[in-house]
Every structure is written in structure tokens, then in C-alpha cells.
Scaffold this motif. Structure first.
Motif, PDB file in Angstrom:
ATOM      1  N   PHE A 151       0.835  -1.201   0.000  1.00  0.00           N
ATOM      2  CA  PHE A 151       0.000   0.000   0.000  1.00  0.00           C
ATOM      3  C   PHE A 151       0.872   1.254   0.000  1.00  0.00           C
ATOM      4  N   TYR A 152       1.918   1.264   0.798  1.00  0.00           N
ATOM      5  CA  TYR A 152       2.802   2.430   0.840  1.00  0.00           C
ATOM      6  C   TYR A 152       3.506   2.633  -0.505  1.00  0.00           C
ATOM      7  N   LYS A 153       3.880   1.551  -1.151  1.00  0.00           N
ATOM      8  CA  LYS A 153       4.532   1.667  -2.453  1.00  0.00           C
ATOM      9  C   LYS A 153       3.563   2.203  -3.510  1.00  0.00           C
ATOM     10  N   VAL A 154       2.296   1.814  -3.415  1.00  0.00           N
ATOM     11  CA  VAL A 154       1.297   2.377  -4.327  1.00  0.00           C
ATOM     12  C   VAL A 154       1.133   3.867  -4.064  1.00  0.00           C
ATOM     13  N   ALA A 155       1.071   4.255  -2.795  1.00  0.00           N
ATOM     14  CA  ALA A 155       0.915   5.671  -2.452  1.00  0.00           C
ATOM     15  C   ALA A 155       2.028   6.514  -3.063  1.00  0.00           C
ATOM     16  N   ALA A 156       3.222   5.955  -3.120  1.00  0.00           N
ATOM     17  CA  ALA A 156       4.358   6.687  -3.681  1.00  0.00           C
ATOM     18  C   ALA A 156       4.198   6.959  -5.170  1.00  0.00           C
ATOM     19  N   THR A 157       3.316   6.231  -5.849  1.00  0.00           N
ATOM     20  CA  THR A 157       3.120   6.414  -7.294  1.00  0.00           C
ATOM     21  C   THR A 157       1.994   7.385  -7.621  1.00  0.00           C
ATOM     22  N   ILE A 158       1.248   7.847  -6.622  1.00  0.00           N
ATOM     23  CA  ILE A 158       0.116   8.734  -6.886  1.00  0.00           C
ATOM     24  C   ILE A 158       0.631  10.137  -7.187  1.00  0.00           C
ATOM     25  N   PRO A 159       0.259  10.714  -8.317  1.00  0.00           N
ATOM     26  CA  PRO A 159       0.733  12.053  -8.659  1.00  0.00           C
ATOM     27  C   PRO A 159       0.317  13.094  -7.625  1.00  0.00           C
ATOM     28  N   GLY A 160       1.255  13.970  -7.254  1.00  0.00           N
ATOM     29  CA  GLY A 160       0.946  15.051  -6.331  1.00  0.00           C
ATOM     30  C   GLY A 160       1.206  14.747  -4.875  1.00  0.00           C
ATOM     31  N   VAL A 161       1.587  13.507  -4.540  1.00  0.00           N
ATOM     32  CA  VAL A 161       1.881  13.170  -3.145  1.00  0.00           C
ATOM     33  C   VAL A 161       3.209  13.810  -2.752  1.00  0.00           C
ATOM     34  N   ILE A 162       3.221  14.534  -1.636  1.00  0.00           N
ATOM     35  CA  ILE A 162       4.430  15.214  -1.179  1.00  0.00           C
ATOM     36  C   ILE A 162       4.635  15.008   0.312  1.00  0.00           C
ATOM     37  N   GLN A 163       5.814  15.361   0.785  1.00  0.00           N
ATOM     38  CA  GLN A 163       6.161  15.205   2.198  1.00  0.00           C
ATOM     39  C   GLN A 163       5.993  16.524   2.943  1.00  0.00           C
TER      40      GLN A 163
END
Length: 362
Positions: free
Chosen positions: A269-281
């Protein structure tokens, strides 16, 4: 390059066709709250047309998804009481909205990869179909009116017991809230799962799946990030105005916050989240219990809101979440206003609804 993209798109569509189609059913309770929210905004807007100054319609003010499905008794409540059931907020302070950019996005990918690796190193005891997943959380939510500014309510504690039965159920579990800001404090309330749309009355409920995740269902999901991403985008539903990326991001957050799952699935799930456009820290984020950590966030441009996950900076454990309205609600309001926050304090597996882990241990 275009040929490669067409080929990749065709592969994704082929995989999506192989996935079982999600059952047609009513929207989950949180989506019904969203539509109620939009309706109330439209009524308020129409009633203001006689005001002296021109009326400008505010951005859609989406109620955040509850951490668990709302009990039927709570859904009957209106206005501010409904708002208190959303995952809550800390001090109500506003924070500058992070801007998407190469550095923030790159940092988010690195952080999510580290979190995925840390998840693989954790232990998770399998949950039987006859058991319940217990989650204790602290939260505060928006009690402001539909036409007014955000007002963070008093803190409350929530306990939930989610059934793991894979068969269709009407009652998905139970929950209890306590504290000054708690709705119906101290009462053990049923969490209604609903019924499949079009099914005869009394003929069944919602089976284990994306709308009622159980340990066994989560364990059955692919751990390959590409295959899991395809499944999530195929089965996660959106409401009018919501972007698909934001809906998937929110769905992943719900699954990670409110369930127990095998480490390999959490990592995926975390690896999928990393592929979502616009996700930032976000370098520093605070949960409802006052714990500081690193945040991962995504703005929903359709609703002018953003959800934020909070992780311990050392252990990388998921601590909780925050929700923001990402545009001014009224003239003079700050951009990026906190309207909900939650902190997960305990997760456990128990044998019956209402059982507290400490008591179960004797």
C-alpha cells in the motif's frame, strides 16, 4: 514513447478486466454525508441571494471520511453532531499549505519507500474470521456550521470493534466514544455495513471487500505494487467532484489506519501511495495526541481539501492523520485550515465485540 504508453495503458485495462467487479451497492455512510454537505451548502447559497453584497459560492467543503463506518443511530443526528463524528483536529491552528514540487515529491517517495521497508520488518498475528479488530483512537472534529468558519470541537476517544466475518453482514461491528466532545458517550453503538444495492430487504449485507476490509481480504490482495494499484483504481469509487487520485489516497489511508493486515500488504500500500501524482512530504506534522512526526499529504483539487498521514520519524509507525480545507472558506480565513485530526493509540485483536484488550489478557 506514445506507443509505449498505449501499450502500458492496454496492459492496465486488460488487468482491470480480469478483476472482479465490485458489487453494486449504496455509497458508504461517509459518502452520503458528503452529498448532504453539498446539499446544505446549496440551500445556504440560495438563501443568501438577497444579501446586500454579491454572494460567491465557497469551495466544496467535504466532510472527512470516518475512520470506521458510522452507526445508524449516529447517521440520524444532524448538523454539528454529525461533524463531531469525523476524525478530529488538534488545536485548530492553520498551517501553510505545502506546494507540490520536485523536492517535496522526491522526499515523499524516499520516505514512503523507507516506511514500506519498515512495515516489512513488523509482525502481525493473523486474525481469525470469528474475531474482531479493536482500534482505540483520540480525535477532534469540526463543529462549525455549514455557512460559518471551521470550529474544532473538544477531544474525544473512540473505540471500534470491526467484525472479520467474510460473509455478508448487516452489522459490521460496534463503536464507543467517551470524552467531552464525544457523541452519545459511553454507549456501545452498532456500525451498520448496509446492504447490496437492489437486494431484497433482509436478504444480506456487505461481504468482506474494499468497503468492509477484513484481515483475510487484505491478505488476499496482491503484494506487487503495480497489480495492487490497478485493483485500487478499479474498485475505489469517487463522488461528484472528487479526483480519482485523491479517492485512492484516502482509501489507502483508511485501510492503513483502521485495520490489521500482513506486513507485506502494508508495504505494498505504501509503495502504491508513492506512485500517486501530487503526493508530497510535510517535514513536521502533529497528530491529535500531540505527537510530532513526518507527514505525507495529497491535495484533492476537486474538493479544495487535503488529507495528511503522520508517521513517527524514528520508527516510521503510522501515528494518525489530519485533514485540511485548502482554500479560504470566508473572506479573511487563512488558506489551509485544519478541520480534523486523529491519533491511533492502540490496535489489537479480540474475541468479541466490546472486549477491551487489557481485560482480554486477564
Amino acid at each position: 514513447m506514445n506507443a509505449d504508453r498505449r501499450s502500458e495503458r492496454a496492459d492496465v485495462e486488460d488487468v482491470a478486466r480480469l478483476l472482479p467487479a465490485p458489487a453494486e451497492r449504496d455509497l458508504p455512510p461517509d459518502r452520503h454525508l458528503h452529498h448532504k454537505d453539498l446539499l446544505m451548502q446549496r440551500i445556504d447559497h440560495d438563501q443568501q441571494t438577497t444579501a446586500a453584497r454579491p454572494v460567491t459560492e465557497p469551495p466544496a467543503r467535504r466532510l472527512t471520511r470516518p475512520a470506521v463506518l458510522l452507526p445508524a443511530a449516529a447517521l440520524a443526528l444532524s448538523g454539528a453532531l454529525v461533524a463531531t463524528l469525523v476524525t478530529g483536529g488538534d488545536s485548530g491552528r492553520s498551517a501553510p499549505a505545502p506546494t507540490a514540487g520536485s523536492v517535496q515529491a522526491r522526499n515523499a517517495t524516499v520516505l514512503l519507500d523507507r516506511i514500506a521497508a519498515a512495515s516489512l520488518a513488523t509482525d502481525a498475528t493473523p486474525v481469525r474470521d470469528d474475531q474482531f479488530v479493536y482500534v482505540r483512537s483520540v480525535g477532534r472534529g469540526n463543529e462549525g456550521t455549514f455557512e460559518g468558519p471551521v470550529k474544532i470541537g473538544a477531544p474525544y476517544e473512540r473505540e471500534s470493534w470491526m467484525a472479520q466475518d467474510p460473509e455478508p453482514v448487516i452489522q459490521a461491528g460496534a463503536m464507543r466514544t467517551t470524552g467531552k466532545g464525544a457523541p452519545l458517550p459511553g454507549q456501545l453503538l452498532p456500525i451498520e455495513a448496509g446492504v447490496v444495492d437492489g437486494a431484497p430487504e433482509g436478504s444480506g449485507g456487505i461481504p468482506a471487500g474494499i468497503d468492509r476490509p477484513t484481515y483475510a481480504w487484505l491478505a488476499s490482495l496482491p503484494t506487487d505494487p503495480g497489480a495492487l494499484r490497478t485493483l485500487l483504481y478499479a474498485q475505489t469509487r469517487t463522488v461528484e467532484g472528487e479526483t480519482k487520485d485523491a479517492a485512492v489516497f484516502d482509501k489507502i489511508g483508511d485501510l492503513l489506519l483502521d485495520t490489521v493486515m500482513p506486513p507485506a500488504n502494508a508495504a505494498a500500500f505504501y509503495k502504491v501511495a508513492a506512485t500517486i501524482p501530487g503526493v508530497i512530504q510535510v517535514p513536521d506534522a502533529v497528530d491529535a495526541a500531540g505527537r510530532h512526526g513526518a507527514g505525507i499529504t495529497l491535495e484533492d483539487t476537486g474538493f479544495a481539501t487535503r488529507d495528511e498521514w503522520i508517521f513517527d520519524k524514528e520508527s516510521l509507525a503510522l501515528l494518525g492523520a489530519r485533514q485540511y480545507i485548502n482554500k479560504s472558506w470566508q473572506p479573511g480565513d487563512p488558506v489551509s485550515t485544519l478541520y480534523g485530526t486523529t491519533a491511533i493509540m492502540e490496535r489489537a485483536v479480540v474475541d468479541k465485540s466490546g472486549e477491551v484488550p487489557a481485560k482480554a489478557a486477564g
